[in-house]
Structure formats: structure tokens, C-alpha cells
Design an enzyme around this catalytic site. Structure first.
Site, PDB file in Angstrom:
ATOM      1  N   THR A  87     -36.252 -39.516 -39.900  1.00  0.00           N
ATOM      2  CA  THR A  87     -37.103 -38.346 -40.157  1.00  0.00           C
ATOM      3  C   THR A  87     -38.545 -38.850 -40.148  1.00  0.00           C
ATOM      4  O   THR A  87     -38.908 -39.683 -40.995  1.00  0.00           O
ATOM      5  CB  THR A  87     -36.798 -37.737 -41.533  1.00  0.00           C
ATOM      6  OG1 THR A  87     -35.413 -37.421 -41.590  1.00  0.00           O
ATOM      7  CG2 THR A  87     -37.622 -36.478 -41.769  1.00  0.00           C
ATOM      8  N   LYS A 162     -36.053 -30.091 -38.605  1.00  0.00           N
ATOM      9  CA  LYS A 162     -35.679 -30.857 -39.805  1.00  0.00           C
ATOM     10  C   LYS A 162     -36.634 -30.559 -40.970  1.00  0.00           C
ATOM     11  O   LYS A 162     -36.197 -30.290 -42.089  1.00  0.00           O
ATOM     12  CB  LYS A 162     -35.700 -32.357 -39.455  1.00  0.00           C
ATOM     13  CG  LYS A 162     -35.616 -33.314 -40.611  1.00  0.00           C
ATOM     14  CD  LYS A 162     -34.215 -33.466 -41.158  1.00  0.00           C
ATOM     15  CE  LYS A 162     -34.218 -34.297 -42.436  1.00  0.00           C
ATOM     16  NZ  LYS A 162     -32.918 -34.405 -43.046  1.00  0.00           N
ATOM     17  N   LYS A 237     -40.741 -36.907 -49.570  1.00  0.00           N
ATOM     18  CA  LYS A 237     -41.169 -37.366 -48.239  1.00  0.00           C
ATOM     19  C   LYS A 237     -41.139 -36.197 -47.239  1.00  0.00           C
ATOM     20  O   LYS A 237     -42.104 -35.960 -46.519  1.00  0.00           O
ATOM     21  CB  LYS A 237     -40.232 -38.482 -47.748  1.00  0.00           C
ATOM     22  CG  LYS A 237     -40.452 -38.873 -46.296  1.00  0.00           C
ATOM     23  CD  LYS A 237     -39.384 -39.783 -45.726  1.00  0.00           C
ATOM     24  CE  LYS A 237     -39.528 -39.850 -44.208  1.00  0.00           C
ATOM     25  NZ  LYS A 237     -38.550 -40.701 -43.547  1.00  0.00           N
TER      26      LYS A 237
HETATM   27  P1  NAD Z   1     -33.287 -47.003 -45.938  1.00  0.00           P
HETATM   28  O1  NAD Z   1     -34.576 -47.393 -46.552  1.00  0.00           O
HETATM   29  O2  NAD Z   1     -32.011 -47.218 -46.673  1.00  0.00           O
HETATM   30  O3  NAD Z   1     -33.135 -47.711 -44.493  1.00  0.00           O
HETATM   31  C1  NAD Z   1     -34.194 -48.032 -43.638  1.00  0.00           C
HETATM   32  C2  NAD Z   1     -33.871 -49.375 -43.013  1.00  0.00           C
HETATM   33  O4  NAD Z   1     -34.882 -49.698 -42.066  1.00  0.00           O
HETATM   34  C3  NAD Z   1     -33.842 -50.522 -44.050  1.00  0.00           C
HETATM   35  O5  NAD Z   1     -32.620 -51.232 -43.965  1.00  0.00           O
HETATM   36  C4  NAD Z   1     -35.042 -51.394 -43.655  1.00  0.00           C
HETATM   37  O6  NAD Z   1     -34.836 -52.776 -43.901  1.00  0.00           O
HETATM   38  C5  NAD Z   1     -35.121 -51.093 -42.157  1.00  0.00           C
HETATM   39  N1  NAD Z   1     -36.418 -51.417 -41.591  1.00  0.00           N
HETATM   40  C6  NAD Z   1     -37.643 -51.123 -42.101  1.00  0.00           C
HETATM   41  N2  NAD Z   1     -38.602 -51.603 -41.278  1.00  0.00           N
HETATM   42  C7  NAD Z   1     -37.950 -52.197 -40.238  1.00  0.00           C
HETATM   43  C8  NAD Z   1     -38.401 -52.880 -39.072  1.00  0.00           C
HETATM   44  N3  NAD Z   1     -39.696 -53.030 -38.798  1.00  0.00           N
HETATM   45  N4  NAD Z   1     -37.450 -53.383 -38.231  1.00  0.00           N
HETATM   46  C9  NAD Z   1     -36.125 -53.232 -38.509  1.00  0.00           C
HETATM   47  N5  NAD Z   1     -35.653 -52.598 -39.590  1.00  0.00           N
HETATM   48  C10 NAD Z   1     -36.570 -52.086 -40.445  1.00  0.00           C
HETATM   49  O7  NAD Z   1     -33.435 -45.454 -45.542  1.00  0.00           O
HETATM   50  P2  NAD Z   1     -32.270 -44.412 -45.192  1.00  0.00           P
HETATM   51  O8  NAD Z   1     -31.901 -43.652 -46.399  1.00  0.00           O
HETATM   52  O9  NAD Z   1     -31.230 -45.113 -44.372  1.00  0.00           O
HETATM   53  O10 NAD Z   1     -33.090 -43.381 -44.273  1.00  0.00           O
HETATM   54  C11 NAD Z   1     -33.419 -43.686 -42.928  1.00  0.00           C
HETATM   55  C12 NAD Z   1     -34.078 -42.468 -42.298  1.00  0.00           C
HETATM   56  O11 NAD Z   1     -33.181 -41.355 -42.375  1.00  0.00           O
HETATM   57  C13 NAD Z   1     -35.355 -42.020 -43.004  1.00  0.00           C
HETATM   58  O12 NAD Z   1     -36.270 -41.588 -42.028  1.00  0.00           O
HETATM   59  C14 NAD Z   1     -34.896 -40.885 -43.904  1.00  0.00           C
HETATM   60  O13 NAD Z   1     -35.930 -39.971 -44.192  1.00  0.00           O
HETATM   61  C15 NAD Z   1     -33.816 -40.269 -43.045  1.00  0.00           C
HETATM   62  N6  NAD Z   1     -32.777 -39.530 -43.797  1.00  0.00           N
HETATM   63  C16 NAD Z   1     -32.228 -40.057 -44.920  1.00  0.00           C
HETATM   64  C17 NAD Z   1     -31.239 -39.346 -45.600  1.00  0.00           C
HETATM   65  C18 NAD Z   1     -30.593 -39.904 -46.860  1.00  0.00           C
HETATM   66  O14 NAD Z   1     -29.893 -39.143 -47.545  1.00  0.00           O
HETATM   67  N7  NAD Z   1     -30.764 -41.171 -47.180  1.00  0.00           N
HETATM   68  C19 NAD Z   1     -30.823 -38.098 -45.126  1.00  0.00           C
HETATM   69  C20 NAD Z   1     -31.376 -37.606 -43.948  1.00  0.00           C
HETATM   70  C21 NAD Z   1     -32.364 -38.334 -43.283  1.00  0.00           C
END
Ligand code: NAD
Length: 292
Positions: A87, A162, A237
Site C-alpha cells: 500500500t 485501496k 498510515k
Molecule cells: P512488514 O513491516 O511486516 O513487512 C515489510 C517488509 O519489507 C519487512 O520484512 C522489511 O524488512 C522489508 N523491507 C523494508 N525495506 C526493504 C528493502 N529496502 N529491501 C527489502 N526488504 C525491505 O509490513 P506488512 O504488514 O507485511 O505490510 C506490507 C505492505 O502491505 C504495507 O505496504 C502495508 O501497508 C500493506 N498491508 C498490510 C496489511 C496488514 O494487515 N499487515 C494489510 C493490507 C496491506
């Protein structure tokens, strides 16, 4: 297909896992030491591009997304499809599409709804922006990770859908919490309020499916001490992204703005890591403060 996957966090790891389970060859990278059983771990982001049919990203924000695209896109083979499921703000999504197009690559923005539970169960909904050709190419991958795909329109349309959906969710959850708080103060049973509203014109997902009052309605994070679920920080966010987008096109979203400031206040008061439905507790405390 040979799939590169970047960002193996709470969402990305189970999504990559589901690709492995249906037989795709997955090469994955994350800056932290996460490993996915059955997937090869790449040494850096650019390495996932080698021989890839598609690259999927699931990253925290648009700045990180575009820095990853600047590393990865120059190494992508001809015909490689880029799918971003993070997102992110609409401008960053458009920038990512432009980077792909400049390298003659097809791309999709495909943010998801369904949370960690949906990612694990492979039941996510994808809101997709990009060309029909790109979507056709990416469909087998989206089907392995989710149960529904809505083609919302051209580049960026998935991110727009979204933030609109989640802005409404923030508003309805705040509204449902407000009526429980008001009912509490006026001596109305929460169960009775649920029984009426969930079958009346006030019915909505925040009340009927994800009720913020513990012990009322179907099982929800409220019944588990408000452990997320969907953390208030993630709701904040998405509300911030909606307000940023609204400001960019001068759209009036007064309720979105109020929900955003309520969630900001709640996060600052220590609620960031609680489920977003814990807004009910926050409103209860606010009222007490106002009267003391
Ligand atoms: P998270 O923080 O658990 O995962 C993000 C991952 O990206 C981490 O493992 C981090 O180490 C990695 N990362 C960061 N910078 C990086 C880089 N430069 N290179 C490689 N890896 C890198 O977050 P999440 O909950 O998995 O969410 C991910 C996305 O999905 C976000 O944009 C969030 O808004 C969206 N989202 C999350 C949910 C939820 O319920 N968690 C639901 C819908 C959408």
C-alpha cells in the site's frame, strides 16, 4: 513461473509461501534474515531479477518501493512483469509504473485487502491498476495468493481504490465505536445495540463482522484483548495516504480528516500496536477525561 519476491514481512512471507505451494519457483529478498521454506534467498534485491518472469514487491512505503525499483528494473529480463502489492501513495505508484514503462516492462499496482489472515489463507482481494495485458500475465500469481481480483482501471487505480476503502473503514469503525460509547454512557446494553444496529440501517462491516465490543457479535480482535488483526498504526498510515491524495486533488473528505486525526491521537496515546477497533477504549477514556 519464476518469481522474484521482495519484502517478506507479515504479509509478504505468507504470500511468497503460497506461491511456492502451488509450484512457482520463488527467489526472495528481504533486508532482514527471513527465509521461506522452498524458496531461494537472493543476496540482494537486484539478484531476484535474474531470469524472472515476474517480480512481486510487498514493502512498507512508496519511497522504499521506488528505491527498490531503481535497483531491480535495470536487471529485469525482457517480458518480466512487475507487480507491487504494497500500500503506497498514488504518486509513488505512478512513478513505479513509469520506471517500468521506461524499461519496456509491464507493471501492476495490486494492493490487497484481507490482512495477515487472508495472506496466510490465500484469500486476499487484489485491487489492480494497470493494463489488461499486464493483468492477464499476472493473474495466475494473484490467484495463487488471493481469491478475488478487481481490475480497477489504469496505472494507480488499485491504490486509489485501496485508500478509498480503508478511509471508509476508518470512518465506520470510529462511528461504530462512538455509538457503543454513547450507548454505554446512556446505559444501553452493548448486546442490545448490536442486535438492533446489525440488522438495521446502521449495519456495516465494522459492526456486523468486526464488532469492536468484546463478547458481542462474531469473534473479532476485541475478543482477544485487541491484539491485531489490523493495527491502528496501519489504519493511520492508510488514512494519511487518503488525506495526502485528497489534498492533491482538492477533494473534500472531512470525515476522513477527522478519522485521521482520531487515529493519530490514539496512536500517540499508546494505541499504535493495538487493533484499530480498540478506538472504542480510546473514546471511552476521552469521554471520562472530558468530564473529570
Ligand atoms: P512488514 O513491516 O511486516 O513487512 C515489510 C517488509 O519489507 C519487512 O520484512 C522489511 O524488512 C522489508 N523491507 C523494508 N525495506 C526493504 C528493502 N529496502 N529491501 C527489502 N526488504 C525491505 O509490513 P506488512 O504488514 O507485511 O505490510 C506490507 C505492505 O502491505 C504495507 O505496504 C502495508 O501497508 C500493506 N498491508 C498490510 C496489511 C496488514 O494487515 N499487515 C494489510 C493490507 C496491506
Amino acid at each position: 513461473m519464476k518469481v522474484g519476491f521482495i519484502g517478506l514481512g507479515n504479509m509478504g512471507a505468507p504470500m511468497a509461501d503460497n506461491l511456492v505451494k502451488v509450484g512457482h519457483e520463488v527467489v526472495a529478498f528481504d533486508i532482514s534474515e527471513v527465509r521461506i521454506e522452498g524458496a531461494v534467498r537472493a543476496e540482494d534485491a537486484a539478484a531476484v531479477a535474474s531470469g524472472a518472469d515476474a517480480i512481486i514487491t510487498m514493502l512498507p512505503n512508496g519511497t522504499i518501493l521506488n528505491s527498490i525499483y531503481s535497483e531491480v528494473v535495470p536487471h529485469c529480463p525482457e517480458g518480466c512483469l512487475l507487480i507491487d502489492c504494497s500500500t503506497v501513495d498514488v504518486d509513488s505508484a505512478l512513478q513505479a509504473h513509469r520506471r517500468a514503462a521506461a524499461a519496456n516492462l509491464l507493471s501492476l499496482d495490486a494492493p490487497v485487502s484481507g490482512g495477515v489472515g487472508g495472506a496466510e489463507a490465500g484469500t486476499l482481494t487484489f485491487m489492480v491498476g494497470g493494463s489488461a495485458d499486464a493483468l492477464e500475465l499476472g493473474s495466475p500469481l494473484l490467484q495463487a495468493m488471493g481469491q478475488k481480483t478487481v481490475h480497477c482501471g489504469d496505472a494507480g487505480a488499485g491504490q486509489v481504490a485501496k485508500i478509498c476503502n480503508n478511509m471508509l473503514l476508518g470512518i465506520t469503525m470510529a462511528g461504530v465505536c462512538e455509538i457503543f460509547n454513547l450507548g454505554d454512557k446512556l446505559g444501553l446494553s452493548r448486546q442490545k445495540l448490536f442486535d438492533v444496529v446489525s440488522t438495521s440501517s446502521g449495519a456495516c462491516w465494522s459492526m456486523n463482522t468486526y464488532c469492536p465490543a468484546p463478547g458481542v457479535g462474531p469473534s473479532s480482535p476485541a475478543d482477544k484483548g485487541y491484539a491485531p488483526g489490523f493495527a491502528a498504526s496501519l489504519m493511520l498510515k492508510d488514512l494519511n495516504l487518503s488525506q495526502q491524495a485528497a489534498a492533491g486533488v482538492q477533494a473534500a473528505t472531512p470525515l476522513g480528516a477527522l478519522a485521521c486525526s482520531l487515529y493519530s491521537e490514539f496512536a500517540e496515546a499508546g494505541g499504535a500496536d493495538r487493533d484499530f477497533s480498540a478506538m472504542l477504549l480510546h473514546l471511552g477514556e476521552k469521554q471520562l477525561e472530558a468530564h473529570s
